[in-house]
Design a protein around this motif. Structure first.
Motif, PDB file in Angstrom:
ATOM      1  N   LYS A 142      64.857  57.021 -11.459  1.00 57.20           N
ATOM      2  CA  LYS A 142      64.414  58.401 -11.252  1.00 57.20           C
ATOM      3  C   LYS A 142      64.157  58.715  -9.781  1.00 57.20           C
ATOM      4  O   LYS A 142      64.591  59.743  -9.269  1.00 57.20           O
ATOM      5  N   GLU A 143      63.436  57.821  -9.110  1.00 55.51           N
ATOM      6  CA  GLU A 143      62.960  58.141  -7.766  1.00 55.51           C
ATOM      7  C   GLU A 143      63.982  57.859  -6.665  1.00 55.51           C
ATOM      8  O   GLU A 143      64.076  58.609  -5.700  1.00 55.51           O
ATOM      9  N   ASP A 144      64.737  56.771  -6.807  1.00 52.74           N
ATOM     10  CA  ASP A 144      65.617  56.341  -5.718  1.00 52.74           C
ATOM     11  C   ASP A 144      67.064  56.753  -5.919  1.00 52.74           C
ATOM     12  O   ASP A 144      67.810  56.902  -4.950  1.00 52.74           O
ATOM     13  N   ILE A 145      67.483  56.922  -7.173  1.00 54.15           N
ATOM     14  CA  ILE A 145      68.869  57.297  -7.477  1.00 54.15           C
ATOM     15  C   ILE A 145      68.921  58.737  -7.981  1.00 54.15           C
ATOM     16  O   ILE A 145      69.779  59.516  -7.575  1.00 54.15           O
ATOM     17  N   GLU A 171      75.896  53.281   7.484  1.00 55.68           N
ATOM     18  CA  GLU A 171      75.553  53.736   8.837  1.00 55.68           C
ATOM     19  C   GLU A 171      74.961  55.135   8.842  1.00 55.68           C
ATOM     20  O   GLU A 171      74.214  55.510   9.749  1.00 55.68           O
ATOM     21  N   MET A 172      75.303  55.950   7.834  1.00 58.19           N
ATOM     22  CA  MET A 172      74.791  57.320   7.767  1.00 58.19           C
ATOM     23  C   MET A 172      73.392  57.383   7.160  1.00 58.19           C
ATOM     24  O   MET A 172      72.758  58.435   7.162  1.00 58.19           O
ATOM     25  N   GLY A 173      72.906  56.259   6.633  1.00 57.81           N
ATOM     26  CA  GLY A 173      71.560  56.232   6.069  1.00 57.81           C
ATOM     27  C   GLY A 173      71.396  57.172   4.890  1.00 57.81           C
ATOM     28  O   GLY A 173      70.405  57.895   4.785  1.00 57.81           O
ATOM     29  N   ILE A 174      72.359  57.142   3.970  1.00 57.61           N
ATOM     30  CA  ILE A 174      72.385  58.172   2.921  1.00 57.61           C
ATOM     31  C   ILE A 174      71.695  57.766   1.628  1.00 57.61           C
ATOM     32  O   ILE A 174      71.447  58.610   0.782  1.00 57.61           O
ATOM     33  N   THR A 175      71.378  56.481   1.449  1.00 58.72           N
ATOM     34  CA  THR A 175      70.696  56.075   0.218  1.00 58.72           C
ATOM     35  C   THR A 175      69.286  55.593   0.533  1.00 58.72           C
ATOM     36  O   THR A 175      68.965  55.255   1.680  1.00 58.72           O
ATOM     37  N   PHE A 176      68.460  55.548  -0.490  1.00 59.62           N
ATOM     38  CA  PHE A 176      67.086  55.061  -0.352  1.00 59.62           C
ATOM     39  C   PHE A 176      67.070  53.678   0.293  1.00 59.62           C
ATOM     40  O   PHE A 176      66.237  53.386   1.164  1.00 59.62           O
ATOM     41  N   VAL A 177      67.985  52.829  -0.111  1.00 61.27           N
ATOM     42  CA  VAL A 177      68.014  51.432   0.351  1.00 61.27           C
ATOM     43  C   VAL A 177      68.286  51.354   1.853  1.00 61.27           C
ATOM     44  O   VAL A 177      67.771  50.475   2.543  1.00 61.27           O
ATOM     45  N   ASP A 178      69.097  52.286   2.388  1.00 56.90           N
ATOM     46  CA  ASP A 178      69.480  52.231   3.797  1.00 56.90           C
ATOM     47  C   ASP A 178      68.277  52.302   4.735  1.00 56.90           C
ATOM     48  O   ASP A 178      68.320  51.794   5.855  1.00 56.90           O
ATOM     49  N   THR A 179      67.211  52.952   4.295  1.00 56.99           N
ATOM     50  CA  THR A 179      66.044  53.103   5.165  1.00 56.99           C
ATOM     51  C   THR A 179      65.076  51.923   5.043  1.00 56.99           C
ATOM     52  O   THR A 179      64.071  51.884   5.752  1.00 56.99           O
ATOM     53  N   HIS A 180      65.377  50.983   4.152  1.00 55.86           N
ATOM     54  CA  HIS A 180      64.443  49.881   3.911  1.00 55.86           C
ATOM     55  C   HIS A 180      65.021  48.488   4.196  1.00 55.86           C
ATOM     56  O   HIS A 180      64.261  47.564   4.487  1.00 55.86           O
TER      57      HIS A 180
END
Length: 376
Positions: free
Chosen positions: A49-52, A307-316
């Motif tokens: 729910k929150e990340d996807i 590289e575009m930082g488009i998913t929740f995981v990219d920022t972590h």
């Protein structure tokens, strides 16, 4: 169920729409994460729910019928309550699973006798009891029982199978008309176009399905091994016939490139196990191309997964950290990769929607297809 068209692309057949059911709004184009056995593999419902954040997920009639079984689901109050999911669910009819059990099943006019992959016990699916099973599971969108033909498939078999799928559809519709939903919300039945890769059969089937007057329609029997060009050709033929004011669902498709090309042909809904299955094997989908995170080249790469930082995981998490988890055989690695891939698929269809509404989808699609075709 209600469907509204919100916009069209000027240079392709891409559409942006809105499906409304008793469990909420689904903005299209949409990708549905596959939750085969009442679980999107490796992902908690909270993360889902929150990340996807999908508007709808998919469950599988064949698997849920065998385990946990329909009596358990009915006692729970349906699949939504059983798995603690208050958004939309679609269930496929089990036709594809029956197709995949080619060595342990027998197809007759009445239905299909098959052997359970769990314990070897024998079971029988008919159009009528598949409707009853999906009533009990309680998905918002349910699929008609069909036969999915293999690829390659000779013309005579494909034609015979298609006509049987049409007869089965009539029986599904009769059963749905003569029964009501088990729970306090409505269900929409989608019939399925078949016909293998034969244009004349696809035209016949699309016309039959369009005339059924269902609330939405699906295209089956593709993404079963045929070249992508044949998939696109058949999808194009069918979308030209299926009614414009109903959602169109292309079953089991596919790669990010497949999804964008089929959106351009007029498809609204997709599902596929590829983002989750490939994630567990270390393959990541990004806007720049695909990554095998197990490769040594990522060992000291501390950049985001995309590289575009488009998913929740990219920022972590970084590529180096995820590679380390796979090298150490940590379950967390598969989980992070799964959340990333599903997040990327949902980002992709939502970006497609934005560009359809903005009027520049075709140019954006061509740019993305070229980028995503890279192996990094």
């Amino acid at each position: 169920m209600k469907f509204e068209l919100k916009g069209k692309d000027s240079q392709s057949k891409a559409r942006a729409g809105k499906i409304t059911t008793d469990h909420g709004v689904i903005e299209t184009p949409i990708f549905m994460p596959v939750g085969t056995v009442a679980s999107v593999k490796g992902v908690h419902q909270r993360e889902l729910k929150e990340d996807i954040n999908p508007d709808i997920i998919l469950g599988n009639t064949y698997h849920l019928y065998l385990r946990p079984k329909t009596d358990i689901l009915e006692k729970a109050g349906g699949l939504h309550k059983f798995m603690n999911w208050d958004r939309n669910i679609l269930t496929d009819s089990g036709g594809y699973q029956v197709y995949s059990l080619s060595g342990t099943r027998k197809i007759v006019e009445e239905g299909v006798k098959f052997k359970s992959h769990i314990d070897g016990s024998y079971h029988f699916f008919s159009p009528e009891n598949v409707m009853d099973i999906q009533r009990t599971i309680g998905a918002d969108i349910i699929m008609a029982f069909d036969e999915c033909t293999p690829y390659p498939c000779d013309y005579t078999y494909a034609k015979r199978s298609m006509h049987m799928t049409h007869r089965w559809l009539d029986r599904c519709i009769d059963r749905i008309k003569n029964t009501g939903p088990r729970y306090d919300y409505q269900q929409a039945l989608f019939p399925i176009v078949q016909g293998s890769t034969y244009k004349d059969l696809r035209i016949q089937s699309a016309e039959y399905i369009a005339n059924a007057g269902a609330q939405g329609n699906a295209i089956g029997g593709l993404s079963v091994g045929e070249p992508a060009e044949e998939m696109y050709a058949m999808t194009d033929v069918v979308c030209n016939i299926l009614p414009e004011d109903k959602p169109r669902y292309l079953m089991g498709v596919g790669t990010p490139i497949n999804i964008l090309e089929n959106i351009a042909l007029g498809v609204d809904m997709f599902d596929c196990v590829m983002p989750t299955r490939n994630a567990r094997n270390g393959m990541l989908f990004t806007a720049q191309g695909t990554i095998n995170i197990k490769n040594k080249k990522w060992e000291d790469d501390f950049s985001p997964l995309d590289e575009m930082g488009i998913t929740f995981v990219d920022t972590h998490y970084t590529k180096a950290y995820l590679r380390h988890l796979f090298a150490a055989n940590e379950f967390l690695g598969k989980q992070i990769a799964t959340i990333h891939n599903l997040g990327f698929y949902l980002w992709l269809v939502r970006e497609a929607r934005k560009h359809i509404l903005a009027g520049d989808f075709y140019q954006w699609k061509n740019m993305m297809v070229k980028q995503m075709d890279n192996r990094l």
